[in-house]
Design an enzyme around this catalytic site. Structure first.
Site, PDB file in Angstrom:
ATOM      1  N   ARG A  68       0.862  -1.196   0.000  1.00  0.00           N
ATOM      2  CA  ARG A  68       0.000   0.000   0.000  1.00  0.00           C
ATOM      3  C   ARG A  68       0.889   1.233   0.000  1.00  0.00           C
ATOM      4  NH1 ARG A  68      -4.090   0.441   4.810  1.00  0.00           N
ATOM      5  NH2 ARG A  68      -5.419  -0.906   3.547  1.00  0.00           N
ATOM      6  N   ARG A 182      -4.423   3.423  17.184  1.00  0.00           N
ATOM      7  CA  ARG A 182      -5.142   2.750  16.109  1.00  0.00           C
ATOM      8  C   ARG A 182      -4.880   3.522  14.826  1.00  0.00           C
ATOM      9  NH1 ARG A 182      -7.651  -1.043  13.885  1.00  0.00           N
ATOM     10  NH2 ARG A 182      -9.447  -2.126  14.783  1.00  0.00           N
ATOM     11  N   LYS A 183      -5.519   3.108  13.719  1.00  0.00           N
ATOM     12  CA  LYS A 183      -5.371   3.879  12.488  1.00  0.00           C
ATOM     13  C   LYS A 183      -5.954   5.285  12.657  1.00  0.00           C
ATOM     14  CE  LYS A 183      -8.153   2.856   8.987  1.00  0.00           C
ATOM     15  NZ  LYS A 183      -9.142   2.174   8.070  1.00  0.00           N
ATOM     16  N   GLY A 436     -16.829  -6.014   1.730  1.00  0.00           N
ATOM     17  CA  GLY A 436     -16.873  -7.451   1.989  1.00  0.00           C
ATOM     18  C   GLY A 436     -17.144  -7.860   3.421  1.00  0.00           C
ATOM     19  N   GLY A 442     -15.223  -0.289   1.838  1.00  0.00           N
ATOM     20  CA  GLY A 442     -15.921   0.179   0.628  1.00  0.00           C
ATOM     21  C   GLY A 442     -16.984   1.225   0.936  1.00  0.00           C
TER      22      GLY A 442
HETATM   23 FE1  SRM Z   1      -9.703  -0.836   5.125  1.00  0.00          FE
HETATM   24  C1  SRM Z   1      -8.534  -3.171   7.275  1.00  0.00           C
HETATM   25  C2  SRM Z   1      -8.503  -2.528   2.530  1.00  0.00           C
HETATM   26  C3  SRM Z   1     -10.186   1.887   3.187  1.00  0.00           C
HETATM   27  C4  SRM Z   1     -11.760   0.445   7.536  1.00  0.00           C
HETATM   28  N1  SRM Z   1      -8.623  -2.520   4.951  1.00  0.00           N
HETATM   29  C5  SRM Z   1      -8.210  -3.327   5.965  1.00  0.00           C
HETATM   30  C6  SRM Z   1      -7.265  -4.403   5.463  1.00  0.00           C
HETATM   31  C7  SRM Z   1      -5.868  -3.889   5.642  1.00  0.00           C
HETATM   32  C8  SRM Z   1      -7.450  -5.748   6.192  1.00  0.00           C
HETATM   33  C9  SRM Z   1      -6.438  -6.783   5.781  1.00  0.00           C
HETATM   34  O1  SRM Z   1      -5.349  -6.819   6.346  1.00  0.00           O
HETATM   35  O2  SRM Z   1      -6.739  -7.557   4.887  1.00  0.00           O
HETATM   36  C10 SRM Z   1      -7.707  -4.474   3.972  1.00  0.00           C
HETATM   37  C11 SRM Z   1      -6.642  -4.882   2.977  1.00  0.00           C
HETATM   38  C12 SRM Z   1      -7.256  -5.794   1.922  1.00  0.00           C
HETATM   39  C13 SRM Z   1      -6.458  -5.818   0.677  1.00  0.00           C
HETATM   40  O3  SRM Z   1      -5.696  -6.795   0.457  1.00  0.00           O
HETATM   41  O4  SRM Z   1      -6.639  -4.915  -0.138  1.00  0.00           O
HETATM   42  C14 SRM Z   1      -8.289  -3.082   3.781  1.00  0.00           C
HETATM   43  N2  SRM Z   1      -9.287  -0.366   3.245  1.00  0.00           N
HETATM   44  C15 SRM Z   1      -8.894  -1.241   2.287  1.00  0.00           C
HETATM   45  C16 SRM Z   1      -8.955  -0.615   0.905  1.00  0.00           C
HETATM   46  C17 SRM Z   1      -7.878  -1.129  -0.053  1.00  0.00           C
HETATM   47  C18 SRM Z   1     -10.359  -0.835   0.310  1.00  0.00           C
HETATM   48  C19 SRM Z   1     -10.429  -0.580  -1.180  1.00  0.00           C
HETATM   49  O5  SRM Z   1     -10.624  -1.560  -1.905  1.00  0.00           O
HETATM   50  O6  SRM Z   1     -10.271   0.550  -1.612  1.00  0.00           O
HETATM   51  C20 SRM Z   1      -8.831   0.866   1.299  1.00  0.00           C
HETATM   52  C21 SRM Z   1      -7.410   1.319   1.420  1.00  0.00           C
HETATM   53  C22 SRM Z   1      -7.301   2.772   1.734  1.00  0.00           C
HETATM   54  C23 SRM Z   1      -5.878   3.278   1.710  1.00  0.00           C
HETATM   55  O7  SRM Z   1      -5.396   3.550   0.618  1.00  0.00           O
HETATM   56  O8  SRM Z   1      -5.285   3.405   2.785  1.00  0.00           O
HETATM   57  C24 SRM Z   1      -9.468   0.838   2.684  1.00  0.00           C
HETATM   58  N3  SRM Z   1     -10.710   0.903   5.357  1.00  0.00           N
HETATM   59  C25 SRM Z   1     -10.876   1.853   4.386  1.00  0.00           C
HETATM   60  C26 SRM Z   1     -11.898   2.775   4.791  1.00  0.00           C
HETATM   61  C27 SRM Z   1     -12.473   3.892   3.933  1.00  0.00           C
HETATM   62  C28 SRM Z   1     -11.862   5.236   4.171  1.00  0.00           C
HETATM   63  O9  SRM Z   1     -10.803   5.385   4.796  1.00  0.00           O
HETATM   64  O10 SRM Z   1     -12.481   6.190   3.701  1.00  0.00           O
HETATM   65  C29 SRM Z   1     -12.346   2.360   6.037  1.00  0.00           C
HETATM   66  C30 SRM Z   1     -13.493   2.978   6.866  1.00  0.00           C
HETATM   67  C31 SRM Z   1     -13.113   4.299   7.397  1.00  0.00           C
HETATM   68  C32 SRM Z   1     -12.357   4.232   8.699  1.00  0.00           C
HETATM   69  O11 SRM Z   1     -11.314   3.595   8.767  1.00  0.00           O
HETATM   70  O12 SRM Z   1     -12.810   4.837   9.658  1.00  0.00           O
HETATM   71  C33 SRM Z   1     -11.594   1.182   6.378  1.00  0.00           C
HETATM   72  N4  SRM Z   1     -10.047  -1.256   7.085  1.00  0.00           N
HETATM   73  C34 SRM Z   1     -10.983  -0.645   7.870  1.00  0.00           C
HETATM   74  C35 SRM Z   1     -11.033  -1.321   9.132  1.00  0.00           C
HETATM   75  C36 SRM Z   1     -11.931  -0.946  10.350  1.00  0.00           C
HETATM   76  C37 SRM Z   1     -11.206   0.041  11.203  1.00  0.00           C
HETATM   77  C38 SRM Z   1     -11.627   0.027  12.641  1.00  0.00           C
HETATM   78  O13 SRM Z   1     -11.449   1.065  13.307  1.00  0.00           O
HETATM   79  O14 SRM Z   1     -12.078  -1.002  13.151  1.00  0.00           O
HETATM   80  C39 SRM Z   1     -10.105  -2.377   9.060  1.00  0.00           C
HETATM   81  C40 SRM Z   1      -9.772  -3.416  10.159  1.00  0.00           C
HETATM   82  C41 SRM Z   1      -8.762  -2.903  11.135  1.00  0.00           C
HETATM   83  O15 SRM Z   1      -8.143  -1.851  10.956  1.00  0.00           O
HETATM   84  O16 SRM Z   1      -8.594  -3.611  12.127  1.00  0.00           O
HETATM   85  C42 SRM Z   1      -9.515  -2.310   7.761  1.00  0.00           C
HETATM   86 FE1  SF4 Z   2     -11.389  -6.615   3.553  1.00  0.00          FE
HETATM   87 FE2  SF4 Z   2     -12.037  -4.136   4.189  1.00  0.00          FE
HETATM   88 FE3  SF4 Z   2     -13.404  -5.382   2.320  1.00  0.00          FE
HETATM   89 FE4  SF4 Z   2     -13.603  -6.152   4.895  1.00  0.00          FE
HETATM   90  S1  SF4 Z   2     -14.295  -4.251   4.034  1.00  0.00           S
HETATM   91  S2  SF4 Z   2     -13.420  -7.453   3.071  1.00  0.00           S
HETATM   92  S3  SF4 Z   2     -11.503  -5.712   5.609  1.00  0.00           S
HETATM   93  S4  SF4 Z   2     -11.218  -4.850   2.219  1.00  0.00           S
END
Ligand code: SRM
Ligand code: SF4
Length: 515
Positions: A68, A182-183, A436, A442
């Site tokens: 990333r 956290r993030k 998902g 998403g």
């Molecule tokens: Fe996300 C975790 C993908 C935007 C909330 N997110 C993950 C992980 C890293 C989980 C993992 O290890 O597999 C996913 C990686 C999958 C992969 O192989 O691609 C993943 N998140 C993504 C992406 C790629 C979705 C997409 O297809 O576009 C986005 C990458 C953004 C970037 O460039 O950094 C992405 N994730 C988001 C957003 C949307 C946003 O930021 O506008 C959110 C909701 C907003 C927020 O965070 O408040 C989001 N992702 C999460 C969470 C829940 C966070 C929490 O506080 O619990 C997780 C799980 C975690 O962090 O434990 C997570």
């Molecule tokens: Fe993976 Fe995020 Fe999609 Fe859940 S919402 S399946 S953590 S990429």
């Protein structure tokens, strides 16, 4: 208190692994890992700490990592795009890239033995993937039209660059901010249409005039998680552009030193604001800032509906246009990335921009070049006038690569839209977002129709399903949608979506239209 003196008494697994060793220190071990191979690496380094360098172990495809990046304001140039293309090209069918919902790139298929060379190539073209995962600040989003849009109030590009430089030590890694609870998400917009989804960020800056001066009203605490989703709330603070970086630093310091760490389900910034109350939070930030905040402007300048940037549009510079290309669910392959780099160079200024809808904008195309630009074969796939439903489709990674996923998303989303478009006539786009699992990457809560993966039951058997969200409003007066139906089996979804589109979004059945 500094990052190194954090209280580590009540430690969960992640607090322990951070306290034992800062993920950033793995930078010095990359050559060693490359020789050792992924299987022989320490498990915690491999599965967690590498994320501090932007390298994600994928349990779904062990040995093929995801990287990333960081794309401040979603902007890159052709040379950088070529480097990204070369990286994924070497992995053949395993290699691809995704434009993310944070205006960013993720690369797939990465082998650990190639990391030293990949990092060198990144450095040559000023790319970084540092601090893009785990308990760090994510890619900082900005208006994709910054500097192009005649209606914009402030060009955020430089501010976003400065914030990223402060947080990451100009891409080298900064241990001051590598151990947050956290993030943390930051967005800043100087445009009128809230193109960054300000309301879903932990910290957002939205344009506002105070006593005739331009600055930003500050929003805090927006986030999605499996446990809880909240829109950001006003901090009742206004800040001039020159103080934005200092405010980011002050808020990050407060969050780092006081954010709740015991339970990771309750560690995002909003939980601290809940615990302290907004007034105490603001006072603590003011202490770090060294001066009181000016109260927020009575109104912000977000007064437009959100644009999707697809198609041909005039820039503020006379004779120049930007063209928004629709990238189906953000997925790109090496050849397409090389082509994007080439056409940005030939027709534009070598610049390429990304949007939070997972699409691409090529700016700075002269009027005289437009006609030949439109003959480029790449535009047959990355269309400038896609069908209304396709146009507004967003999807997270899903089960193909993400082990949290409860369902397959990207391919299913594309197939479903195609099926719906074959039976429905639409007069305008409807924003359908797939995610998902409840982590909500998403962003189903910002969609007209949001689909969140879940385990459903059909005829007594477990099947892949979705919870349906509706009512998300973006742009002016943005607010989050809510869950309206739970557990619809994916195999039964098409008629359900068809009915929603007909009942709520003016869709007409093609059969009826043609008779
Ligand atoms: Fe996300 C975790 C993908 C935007 C909330 N997110 C993950 C992980 C890293 C989980 C993992 O290890 O597999 C996913 C990686 C999958 C992969 O192989 O691609 C993943 N998140 C993504 C992406 C790629 C979705 C997409 O297809 O576009 C986005 C990458 C953004 C970037 O460039 O950094 C992405 N994730 C988001 C957003 C949307 C946003 O930021 O506008 C959110 C909701 C907003 C927020 O965070 O408040 C989001 N992702 C999460 C969470 C829940 C966070 C929490 O506080 O619990 C997780 C799980 C975690 O962090 O434990 C997570
Ligand atoms: Fe993976 Fe995020 Fe999609 Fe859940 S919402 S399946 S953590 S990429």
């Amino acid at each position: 208190m500094t990052a190194t003196t954090i209280n580590t008494t009540s430690q969960n697994k992640f607090e322990k692994l951070k306290a034992e060793k800062d993920g950033l220190t793995l930078k010095a071990e990359i050559e060693k890992f490359a020789l050792l191979g992924w299987e022989a690496m320490d498990e915690t380094d491999r599965e967690h700490r590498l994320k501090w360098l932007g390298v994600f172990f994928r349990p779904v495809t062990p040995g093929k990592f995801m990287m990333r990046l960081r794309m401040p304001n979603g902007i890159l140039n052709s040379s950088q795009m070529r480097v990204l293309a070369e990286v994924v090209q070497r992995y053949g069918d395993d290699g691809c890239a995704d434009v993310t919902t944070r205006q960013n790139f993720q690369l797939r298929g990465i082998r650990i033995e190639d990391l030293p060379e990949i990092f060198n190539r990144f450095k040559e073209v000023d790319l970084t993937s540092v601090q893009s995962g785990m308990d760090n600040v994510r890619n900082i989003t900005g208006d994709p039209l910054a500097g192009l849009d005649a209606s914009e109030l402030y060009d955020t590009r430089d501010l976003v660059e400065q914030i990223q430089a402060m947080i990451t030590n100009s891409g080298e890694g900064n241990s001051e901010f590598s151990n947050l609870p956290r993030k943390f998400n930051i967005a800043i917009t100087g445009g009128r249409d809230n193109s960054v989804h300000a309301e879903i960020n932990d910290l957002a800056f939205v344009p506002a005039f105070k006593d005739g001066n331009f600055g930003f009203n500050i929003l805090v605490g927006g986030f999605f998680s499996a446990k809880r989703c909240d829109a950001a709330i006003p901090l009742n603070a206004w800040v001039a552009p020159e103080d934005v970086v200092a405010v980011c630093r002050a808020i990050l310091e407060v969050y780092r030193d006081h954010g709740l760490r015991a339970n990771r389900q309750k560690s995002r910034l909003m939980w601290l604001i809940d615990e302290w109350g907004l007034d105490k939070f603001r006072s603590e930030v003011e202490l770090r800032l060294g001066k009181p905040f000016v109260p927020a402007a009575a109104k912000d300048e977000i007064d437009w509906e959100k644009r999707d940037h697809i198609g041909i549009h005039k820039q503020k510079q006379s004779d120049l246009y930007y063209v928004g290309l629709h990238v189906p669910v953000g997925r790109l392959y090496a050849e397409e990335m090389f082509e994007l780099a080439r056409i940005a160079e030939v027709y534009g200024s070598s610049e390429i921009r990304l949007t939070v809808e997972q699409n691409i904008v090529i700016p700075n195309i002269s009027e005289s070049s437009l006609a030949s630009f439109f003959t480029e074969p790449l535009l047959e796939k990355f269309k400038i006038n896609p069908e209304p439903l396709t146009r507004a489709l967003v999807s997270c990674t899903g089960a193909q690569f993400c082990n949290f996923a409860l369902i397959e998303t990207k391919n299913r989303a594309l197939a479903m839209i195609k099926a719906l478009e074959s039976e429905l006539e639409m007069t305008h786009p409807v924003r359908i977002h797939w995610t998902g699992c409840p982590n909500s990457c998403g962003q189903p809560q910002v969609a007209d129709i949001g689909l969140m993966g879940t385990k459903a039951r059909k005829n007594g058997k477990p099947v892949e399903g979705v919870d349906i969200y509706m009512g998300g409003k973006v742009g002016k007066d943005a607010h989050l949608g809510t869950c309206v139906t739970k557990g619809v089996p994916c195999e039964d979804l098409q008629p359900v979506l068809r009915d929603l589109l007909v009942t709520h979004f003016g869709a007409k059945s093609k059969v009826l239209v043609n008779t």
